[in-house]
Design an enzyme around this catalytic site. Sequence first.
Site, PDB file in Angstrom:
ATOM      1  N   ASP A  80      43.586  37.479  29.806  1.00 48.97           N
ATOM      2  CA  ASP A  80      44.072  37.989  31.090  1.00 48.97           C
ATOM      3  C   ASP A  80      43.233  37.434  32.225  1.00 48.97           C
ATOM      4  O   ASP A  80      42.167  36.842  32.013  1.00 48.97           O
ATOM      5  CB  ASP A  80      44.008  39.524  31.088  1.00 48.97           C
ATOM      6  CG  ASP A  80      44.863  40.151  32.184  1.00 48.97           C
ATOM      7  OD1 ASP A  80      45.552  39.409  32.912  1.00 48.97           O
ATOM      8  OD2 ASP A  80      44.829  41.381  32.303  1.00 48.97           O
ATOM      9  N   LYS A  81      43.732  37.648  33.428  1.00 49.70           N
ATOM     10  CA  LYS A  81      43.026  37.252  34.656  1.00 49.70           C
ATOM     11  C   LYS A  81      43.125  38.425  35.619  1.00 49.70           C
ATOM     12  O   LYS A  81      44.080  39.209  35.569  1.00 49.70           O
ATOM     13  CB  LYS A  81      43.724  36.004  35.214  1.00 49.70           C
ATOM     14  CG  LYS A  81      43.406  35.649  36.650  1.00 49.70           C
ATOM     15  CD  LYS A  81      44.443  36.186  37.606  1.00 49.70           C
ATOM     16  CE  LYS A  81      44.092  35.833  39.034  1.00 49.70           C
ATOM     17  NZ  LYS A  81      44.946  36.561  39.994  1.00 49.70           N
ATOM     18  N   HIS A  82      42.140  38.562  36.483  1.00 45.53           N
ATOM     19  CA  HIS A  82      42.225  39.606  37.505  1.00 45.53           C
ATOM     20  C   HIS A  82      41.532  39.111  38.756  1.00 45.53           C
ATOM     21  O   HIS A  82      40.533  38.407  38.685  1.00 45.53           O
ATOM     22  CB  HIS A  82      41.556  40.889  37.001  1.00 45.53           C
ATOM     23  CG  HIS A  82      41.980  42.111  37.754  1.00 45.53           C
ATOM     24  ND1 HIS A  82      43.064  42.876  37.381  1.00 45.53           N
ATOM     25  CD2 HIS A  82      41.486  42.695  38.867  1.00 45.53           C
ATOM     26  CE1 HIS A  82      43.202  43.887  38.221  1.00 45.53           C
ATOM     27  NE2 HIS A  82      42.244  43.796  39.140  1.00 45.53           N
ATOM     28  N   SER A  83      42.098  39.499  39.891  1.00 43.12           N
ATOM     29  CA  SER A  83      41.513  39.081  41.170  1.00 43.12           C
ATOM     30  C   SER A  83      40.829  40.275  41.826  1.00 43.12           C
ATOM     31  O   SER A  83      41.271  41.415  41.665  1.00 43.12           O
ATOM     32  CB  SER A  83      42.642  38.562  42.064  1.00 43.12           C
ATOM     33  OG  SER A  83      42.256  38.572  43.410  1.00 43.12           O
ATOM     34  N   THR A 120      49.718  43.333  42.958  1.00 39.30           N
ATOM     35  CA  THR A 120      50.743  42.702  42.109  1.00 39.30           C
ATOM     36  C   THR A 120      51.889  43.678  41.799  1.00 39.30           C
ATOM     37  O   THR A 120      53.061  43.299  41.786  1.00 39.30           O
ATOM     38  CB  THR A 120      50.074  42.216  40.808  1.00 39.30           C
ATOM     39  OG1 THR A 120      49.044  41.299  41.177  1.00 39.30           O
ATOM     40  CG2 THR A 120      51.048  41.516  39.884  1.00 39.30           C
ATOM     41  N   ARG A 168      40.082  55.409  46.891  1.00 37.31           N
ATOM     42  CA  ARG A 168      39.310  54.332  47.537  1.00 37.31           C
ATOM     43  C   ARG A 168      40.173  53.566  48.526  1.00 37.31           C
ATOM     44  O   ARG A 168      39.712  53.157  49.593  1.00 37.31           O
ATOM     45  CB  ARG A 168      38.767  53.355  46.480  1.00 37.31           C
ATOM     46  CG  ARG A 168      37.636  53.928  45.660  1.00 37.31           C
ATOM     47  CD  ARG A 168      37.327  53.033  44.472  1.00 37.31           C
ATOM     48  NE  ARG A 168      36.954  51.698  44.866  1.00 37.31           N
ATOM     49  CZ  ARG A 168      37.331  50.584  44.221  1.00 37.31           C
ATOM     50  NH1 ARG A 168      38.086  50.641  43.144  1.00 37.31           N
ATOM     51  NH2 ARG A 168      36.945  49.405  44.638  1.00 37.31           N
ATOM     52  N   SER A 183      36.285  49.366  38.252  1.00 36.70           N
ATOM     53  CA  SER A 183      37.745  49.467  38.393  1.00 36.70           C
ATOM     54  C   SER A 183      38.436  48.352  37.623  1.00 36.70           C
ATOM     55  O   SER A 183      39.337  48.586  36.804  1.00 36.70           O
ATOM     56  CB  SER A 183      38.102  49.400  39.883  1.00 36.70           C
ATOM     57  OG  SER A 183      39.476  49.187  40.048  1.00 36.70           O
ATOM     58  N   LYS A 187      40.156  48.764  33.289  1.00 34.59           N
ATOM     59  CA  LYS A 187      41.550  48.463  32.913  1.00 34.59           C
ATOM     60  C   LYS A 187      41.581  47.357  31.866  1.00 34.59           C
ATOM     61  O   LYS A 187      42.377  47.378  30.934  1.00 34.59           O
ATOM     62  CB  LYS A 187      42.335  47.962  34.135  1.00 34.59           C
ATOM     63  CG  LYS A 187      42.557  49.016  35.203  1.00 34.59           C
ATOM     64  CD  LYS A 187      43.489  48.507  36.279  1.00 34.59           C
ATOM     65  CE  LYS A 187      42.837  47.658  37.330  1.00 34.59           C
ATOM     66  NZ  LYS A 187      42.260  48.344  38.462  1.00 34.59           N
ATOM     67  N   LYS A 188      40.707  46.364  32.052  1.00 37.94           N
ATOM     68  CA  LYS A 188      40.739  45.210  31.151  1.00 37.94           C
ATOM     69  C   LYS A 188      40.207  45.581  29.771  1.00 37.94           C
ATOM     70  O   LYS A 188      40.722  45.123  28.762  1.00 37.94           O
ATOM     71  CB  LYS A 188      39.930  44.050  31.758  1.00 37.94           C
ATOM     72  CG  LYS A 188      40.473  43.595  33.109  1.00 37.94           C
ATOM     73  CD  LYS A 188      41.906  43.123  33.003  1.00 37.94           C
ATOM     74  CE  LYS A 188      42.602  42.992  34.327  1.00 37.94           C
ATOM     75  NZ  LYS A 188      44.032  42.666  34.237  1.00 37.94           N
TER      76      LYS A 188
HETATM   77  N1  URA Z   1      41.129  45.146  41.906  1.00 38.32           N
HETATM   78  C1  URA Z   1      40.969  46.292  41.184  1.00 38.32           C
HETATM   79  O1  URA Z   1      41.675  46.533  40.207  1.00 38.32           O
HETATM   80  N2  URA Z   1      40.030  47.146  41.583  1.00 38.32           N
HETATM   81  C2  URA Z   1      39.232  46.926  42.645  1.00 38.32           C
HETATM   82  O2  URA Z   1      38.405  47.760  42.925  1.00 38.32           O
HETATM   83  C3  URA Z   1      39.399  45.739  43.395  1.00 38.32           C
HETATM   84  C4  URA Z   1      40.364  44.849  43.001  1.00 38.32           C
END
Ligand code: URA
Length: 435
Positions: A80-83, A120, A168, A183, A187-188
């Site tokens: 996976d990728k996350h920004s 997303t 937040r 955060s 999830k990951k």
């Molecule tokens: N993406 C996230 O899932 N959480 C954050 O706190 C910032 C970007």
Amino acid sequence: MIPQEIIRRKRDGEELAAADIVSFIEALAAGRLSEGQIGAFAMAVWFKGMSRAETVALTLAMADSGDRLEWADIDRPIADKHSTGGVGDNVSLMLAPIVAACGLAVPMISGRGLGHTGGTLDKLESIPGYTITPDAALFRKVVKEAGCAIIGQTGALAPADGRLYAVRDVTATVDSIPLITASILSKKLAAGLQTLVLDVKVGNGAFMPDRDQAEILARSLVEVANGAGVKTSALITDMNEPLADSAGNAVEMRNCLDFLAGRKKDTRLDTVVLAFAAEMLVKSGVAASSDEGERMARQVLSSGKAAEVFARMVSMLGGPSDLIENPDRYLAKAPVEKPVPAARSGWLAACDARGIGVGVIDLGGGRRHPADRIDHRVGFSELLPLGSRVNAGDPIALVHAADEAAAERAAAALAAHYRIAEEKPQLAPVIAGLV
Ligand code: URA
């Protein structure tokens, strides 16, 4: 556990014990804390920070607040990728089907818009019928059969992050290294990944505007994730202007469909999508080098295989099967479209990317309160990249708005976010580094 005592100790700069963090997060996930308490805790962390040990404890407590997925029945690498969040950052939408078409399995748990950045999930919800909360069996089936599924956090996956994230978003507590780390990684970790590539944004449209902070965030993410057993790296990428030529929900989805269908060549976006695809393929052991990974990604784009994967994912999750061919039939259009004229002749030298993200919220495309409904139709498209030469009056973007007054306001604000100079600007490379 007395929540206000934990909040007070963090407010006063004490290091919290892992057991306190676990109790606080359990109470948060169980709905036993008020929004006020959650906001106060987030603000205390924002001001006082967290040690690496506290960040690890927070990440693990949030990951353990719900189910942890396992993918024993899938024989492809789970990646996976996350920004960390940007403006006009729709990379995940293209990247997931590209790397899935190259042989990875991508169970992508994404978020909603956060602060001034787009999410997303909000972009996906501009597709009629697309469900972002399939049940576990459907999620698994889509990952297995289509190769990727981009969905939201269900109540079952890292639910503590879901609640904390919503608070937040509207309490100016997003840009905190431990909170972002926990955060993203909770999830990951809950999604059961083997490899992860992170996009840490730097620049005036990122949560970390300066390079040093972005590197510290990248290191925090990479160390905590590798420590938790997920092979992880991070690319630091420029966010001093929107990445796609659009910012908003349906407009960024449109940009993604055009990209996958080969109707649009967008150089900055191209560079970032291909760099991430290559890094994911190398990290997962599917490509031997970045060059090979990039070649594989280009190949599935030009053959239409990536577009097919995306179409399959969309239709399995309830959306139309011909979305890529017929975007106008499905993506709702805003009633008012208004070009934004350049104030004078010259070169687009700089812009306030954060201001552009706030402009999307102002148009109704983002939230001011966790419960707000958003207008998927609104935003900006045809944003000219920095370095473009313009004559006075040339359009630098197109505003999509719910009414004339909102369009006028947004157009004036957008024009003010650009600096037009006599000299051609020197622009920073879009990929700024690898951690
Ligand atoms: N993406 C996230 O899932 N959480 C954050 O706190 C910032 C970007």
